[in-house]
Scaffold this motif. Structure first.
Motif, short mmCIF file in Angstrom:
data_model
loop_
_atom_site.label_atom_id
_atom_site.label_comp_id
_atom_site.label_asym_id
_atom_site.label_seq_id
_atom_site.Cartn_x
_atom_site.Cartn_y
_atom_site.Cartn_z
N CYS A 57 -4.64 6.91 -5.69
CA CYS A 57 -5.23 6.42 -4.44
C CYS A 57 -6.37 7.29 -3.93
CB CYS A 57 -4.15 6.35 -3.35
SG CYS A 57 -2.80 5.24 -3.73
N CYS A 82 -7.76 -1.68 -5.84
CA CYS A 82 -6.40 -1.13 -5.75
C CYS A 82 -5.58 -1.54 -6.97
CB CYS A 82 -5.73 -1.64 -4.47
SG CYS A 82 -3.97 -1.26 -4.42
N CYS A 121 -9.67 5.67 -3.13
CA CYS A 121 -9.61 4.44 -2.33
C CYS A 121 -10.26 4.64 -0.96
CB CYS A 121 -8.16 4.03 -2.15
SG CYS A 121 -7.97 2.59 -1.10
N CYS A 125 0.84 -1.20 0.00
CA CYS A 125 0.00 0.00 0.00
C CYS A 125 0.88 1.26 0.00
CB CYS A 125 -0.91 -0.01 1.23
SG CYS A 125 -1.91 1.49 1.33
N LEU A 126 0.62 2.15 -0.94
CA LEU A 126 1.43 3.37 -1.05
C LEU A 126 1.30 4.23 0.20
CD1 LEU A 126 0.99 4.51 -4.76
CD2 LEU A 126 2.63 2.91 -3.77
S1 SF4 Z 1 -5.34 2.27 -3.83
FE1 SF4 Z 1 -5.73 2.11 -1.61
S2 SF4 Z 1 -4.88 0.11 -1.01
FE2 SF4 Z 1 -4.05 0.60 -3.03
S3 SF4 Z 1 -2.10 1.60 -2.59
FE3 SF4 Z 1 -3.61 3.26 -2.77
S4 SF4 Z 1 -4.33 3.58 -0.67
FE4 SF4 Z 1 -3.27 1.61 -0.67
#
Ligand code: SF4
Length: 278
Positions: free
Chosen positions: A66, A81, A69, A55-56
């Motif tokens: 993101c 994701c 998300c 997870c970033l």
């Molecule tokens: S989309 Fe959501 S789960 Fe995936 S890296 Fe980004 S914050 Fe993390």
């Protein structure tokens, strides 16, 4: 038509019965062995592996990707994701669909006297739906093996038994949970009688505590007239999977040396065993 819930289809297996095989891991089990190296096969329910290290946000990166998300208070599920943080642990297959996938290596099965092995989890957990695939495979004359603990309802075993050529019985006699429980032992005995006449291989996951109860284990194997058994030395290679399922992991790792002492001990009583290096 009902579907089969599968966690993995592994081609080219050489330890799960005779010849070269495809092993299908079915989801769902009646037991919960704490040393299970495939914890995603225990529950029948759909589950996700969550790998937070991908997870970033956990790396302090605030990407545009993101923004939607749920972890950023957005409306997108974590399953969307783009970096693979969430991964389904299983897929549902219609019997016909699974059958055609399993036929991919048909020529290899025939050349090597191999076939298909259903494992788990506990494959008897999905007996009713499994029968449809077994019927199709048997019409093709393919060899079918079932890796099972035999801890399952009688009816589940009776349903699939006519289609099974070889059983790989994963014996549940470890002192931690099973050895002194007469219910488990009676169930295994009864089901061994029910499948009598078929080809049967026995397997056993070796954990250290076996050495503290060596006479009880030996007596049980002797009473059941089990005179050859394959030993799997318990490892903790599934630890990461427990983390990704947010499950507690207990380490039961044993050593090859200890397992070899167990083998020597059994040999003195006429029970042959060997370590299976999978
Ligand atoms: S989309 Fe959501 S789960 Fe995936 S890296 Fe980004 S914050 Fe993390």
């Amino acid at each position: 038509m009902k579907q089969l819930r599968v966690t993995n289809i592994q081609r080219g297996c050489v330890y799960d019965g005779p010849g070269v095989r495809t092993t299908v891991f079915l989801k769902g089990c009646y037991l919960r062995c704490p040393w299970c190296c495939n914890p995603e096969t225990i529950s029948f329910e759909k589950e996700l592996f969550i790998d937070n290290s991908k997870c970033l946000l956990s790396k302090g990166v605030h990407s545009e990707l993101c923004k939607l998300c749920q972890r950023n208070k957005g409306s997108n599920s974590i399953t969307a994701c783009p970096f693979g943080v969430a991964e389904e642990t299983s897929r549902d297959y219609l019997p016909d669909e699974l059958f055609h996938i399993l036929l991919r290596d048909q020529s290899l099965y025939i050349e090597s006297n191999g076939g298909i092995t259903f494992s788990g989890g506990e494959p008897l957990f999905q007996s009713e739906n499994l029968v449809s695939v077994l019927e199709l495979l048997k019409e093709k004359g393919l060899h079918i093996a079932l890796e099972t603990s035999l801890i399952a309802p009688d009816q589940s075993l009776l349903l699939v038994n006519p289609f099974i050529d070889t059983y790989i019985v994963d014996l549940k006699i470890q002192p931690e949970m099973y050895l002194s429980d007469s219910n488990y032992q009676n169930e295994i005995k009864k089901h061994l009688m029910m499948i009598g006449g078929k080809s049967i291989f026995f397997r056993f996951v070796f954990v250290d505590s076996v050495m503290d109860y060596i006479n009880e284990v030996k007596d049980w194997l002797s009473v059941m007239e089990i005179n050859i058994i394959e030993i799997l030395v318990c490892h903790n290679l599934g630890a990461k999977k427990y983390g990704k399922l947010s499950l507690a992991n207990r380490d039961f790792t044993s050593s090859k040396e200890k397992a070899e002492s167990f083998i020597d001990f059994l040999k003195d009583f006429g029970i042959a065993s060997k370590i299976l290096s999978i």
